[in-house]
Design an enzyme around this catalytic site. Structure first.
Site, mmCIF file in Angstrom:
data_model
loop_
_atom_site.group_PDB
_atom_site.id
_atom_site.type_symbol
_atom_site.label_atom_id
_atom_site.label_comp_id
_atom_site.label_asym_id
_atom_site.label_seq_id
_atom_site.Cartn_x
_atom_site.Cartn_y
_atom_site.Cartn_z
ATOM 1 N N ASP A 136 36.432 36.950 24.547
ATOM 2 C CA ASP A 136 36.543 36.860 26.002
ATOM 3 C C ASP A 136 37.991 36.556 26.387
ATOM 4 O OD1 ASP A 136 34.999 36.594 28.581
ATOM 5 O OD2 ASP A 136 35.888 34.594 28.526
ATOM 6 N N GLU B 299 38.361 41.635 25.171
ATOM 7 C CA GLU B 299 38.597 41.924 26.581
ATOM 8 C C GLU B 299 40.072 41.671 26.872
ATOM 9 O OE1 GLU B 299 36.951 40.286 30.882
ATOM 10 O OE2 GLU B 299 37.497 38.887 29.310
HETATM 11 C C1 GLC Z 1 35.426 37.164 31.176
HETATM 12 C C2 GLC Z 1 33.963 37.392 31.321
HETATM 13 C C3 GLC Z 1 33.511 36.853 32.644
HETATM 14 C C4 GLC Z 1 33.793 35.380 32.684
HETATM 15 C C5 GLC Z 1 35.250 35.087 32.371
HETATM 16 C C6 GLC Z 1 35.450 33.651 32.057
HETATM 17 O O1 GLC Z 1 36.165 37.878 32.091
HETATM 18 O O2 GLC Z 1 33.659 38.750 31.164
HETATM 19 O O3 GLC Z 1 32.153 37.077 32.874
HETATM 20 O O4 GLC Z 1 33.496 34.866 33.953
HETATM 21 O O5 GLC Z 1 35.699 35.802 31.250
HETATM 22 O O6 GLC Z 1 34.929 33.331 30.807
#
Ligand code: GLC
Length: 471
Positions: free
Chosen positions: A145, A207
């Site tokens: 993440d 991500e």
């Molecule tokens: C990422 C996740 C999202 C979350 C954020 C904080 O962007 O996909 O859902 O709110 O991280 O962890």
């Protein structure tokens, strides 16, 4: 549950809302019995403010865990140390004052999600043990993440003001954020990769919300960082062949040698795919969109419910739960036409829309012309044709503003994909060799053999996508 699981209080447990570790093991075992692999989220950037680490960290400036999080003195005016903003607009500043110790802590998301300090070797070691904990349990990989946020600018310099209307190739309206995407983050990711590699065949996906294509591609490292790097380009494309073609071109151009793309049209943070392209007026668009991730060179990520055309569900204010307004795309999976859509016999945490009576798996499974069956055919073809699975990518007819067409090649196998974005019929400007076979059209039902068609020129119906096997 301030951010639905992205606010962790114990990295080695399952939230009681979902069950227990034993339930998790059982789930994993059953999935593996069915040869389904399971990838879980790994959330290294922050914890919950309820985490014992943070409780200790905030207990005093000389706490041994003070340095596990990012603390800073107030700015000159007594306010936050700098102008960094939370990712969630409703949160405002990324800093919150802890009155007891007189310092601010950094949170890239809500106030209840303090950011960990990844410059601290103990944090690194502890979090890599967390990763091992889950890999040892048998998970098949992790999605890291917010991977690009792990290291912040040590000087805490202000971010430059956002450029109004800025659009970049990979992130819409991306701010030029100085505080994230710091060079040292790559060292952190190499270490995570080394840990994952010890386990053999496991996935490290990440991500990465970095707008500049070159910098984004750097997260693949030299094959020693993330195995797949997510981007945010597809979801923000307006409905245009040229836009999608450009994104793919950019990605293909900047990928380091040997790197493999990954495409997603939706996820739990984004507006529902079927609602983005005015699906009510143009149902063909959701069928066409399905083709892109499943026929481009790369791994396809599909978001639950998109394969049956679930739309954004209006949430009455008293039921709104998410700090960033993402509830409409997080409603229960629509399995059948029962009141809670077959997801639960209890009260679901978010409402099931009336449309679930028609938009559900049971209804679509039995309808050969359904969106679900377009997805199934695409997945089936991808299994059957190596060109679709692993072949090279080459765009064709780039001068056509309405049709996005490309070739995929593996060995002697050649497959052409053509997607007509127009709501008018279009001729495919590509000469198809004799014997070419249309193996899929988004226009025809799965169970019926497609009627024979004139191939040269091939006339694409409004909003039609086809897959043609050339050799
Ligand atoms: C990422 C996740 C999202 C979350 C954020 C904080 O962007 O996909 O859902 O709110 O991280 O962890």
């Amino acid at each position: 549950m301030a951010d639905f699981g992205y606010d962790i209080t114990d990295h080695r447990a399952v939230d009681p809302v979902f069950g227990t570790l034993a339930d998790f093991d059982q789930l994993l075992g059953r999935a593996h019995d069915h040869r389904i692999r399971v990838v879980i989220d790994f959330v290294p950037n922050h914890t919950s403010d309820q985490h014992p680490w943070f409780a200790e960290s905030r207990s005093g400036r000389d706490s041994p865990r003070r340095d596990w999080y990012l603390w800073a003195d107030p700015g000159q005016d007594g306010g936050p140390p700098n102008n960094w903003l939370s990712t969630f607009p409703a949160t405002g500043s990324a800093w919150t004052l802890d009155i007891r110790t007189g310092q601010y802590y950094l949170h890239s998301y809500t106030r209840s999600q303090p950011d960990l300090n990844w410059r601290n070797p103990l944090v690194r070691r502890t979090m890599s043990d967390v990763l091992r904990f889950w890999l040892d349990r048998g998970v098949d990989g992790v999605r890291v993440d917010a991977a690009h946020r792990l290291i912040k600018d040590a000087a805490l310099a202000d971010n430059p003001p956002p450029v109004a209307g800025a659009r970049t190739a990979l992130v819409p309206g991306a701010l030029q954020l100085r505080h994230i995407d710091q060079p040292q983050v790559h060292e952190v990711l190499r270490a995570l990769r080394a840990t994952v590699d010890e386990y053999g065949d496991r996935l490290l996906l990440g991500e990465v919300g970095v707008a500049d294509p070159q910098r984004w591609a750097a997260y693949y490292g030299n094959g020693d960082e993330l195995m797949l790097v997510l981007n945010f380009a597809f979801w923000s494309q307006p409905w245009s062949a040229a836009g999608f073609r450009r994104v793919v071109q950019t990605i293909e151009r900047v990928l380091p040698p040997g790197a493999w793309p990954v495409y997603a049209l939706g996820n739990h943070d984004l507006p529902r795919l079927a609602s983005r392209y005015d699906a009510g007026r143009y149902p063909a668009r959701t069928r066409l969109a399905a083709m892109l991730p499943l026929t481009l060179r790369g791994t396809a990520l599909l978001y639950y419910g998109d394969e049956i055309g679930m739309t954004a569900v209006p949430i009455p204010p008293e039921l709104a739960a998410d700090p960033d307004g993402r509830d409409p795309s997080r409603t229960p999976m629509q399995w059948d036409s029962s009141p809670a859509a077959g997801f639960t016999t209890g009260q679901p945490w978010l409402p099931v829309p009336a449309s679930a009576r028609a938009v559900n798996v049971v209804a679509e499974r039995d309808d050969p012309g359904s969106l679900l069956n377009v997805y199934r055919q695409l997945i089936h073809l991808r299994r059957r044709l190596p060109a679709l699975r692993t072949g090279s990518y080459q765009p064709v007819t780039p001068e056509d503003p309405a049709v996005y067409a490309y070739l995929r090649r593996a060995g002697s196998q050649q497959v052409l994909i053509a997607v007509n974005f127009d709501d008018q019929p279009r001729e495919l400007g590509y000469r198809l060799p004799a014997g070419s076979l249309i193996v899929l059209s988004t226009r025809s039902a799965a169970s019926q053999p497609a009627p024979p068609r004139e191939l040269n020129p091939l006339r694409l119906a409004p909003g039609e996508g086809v897959i043609i096997q050339l050799t």
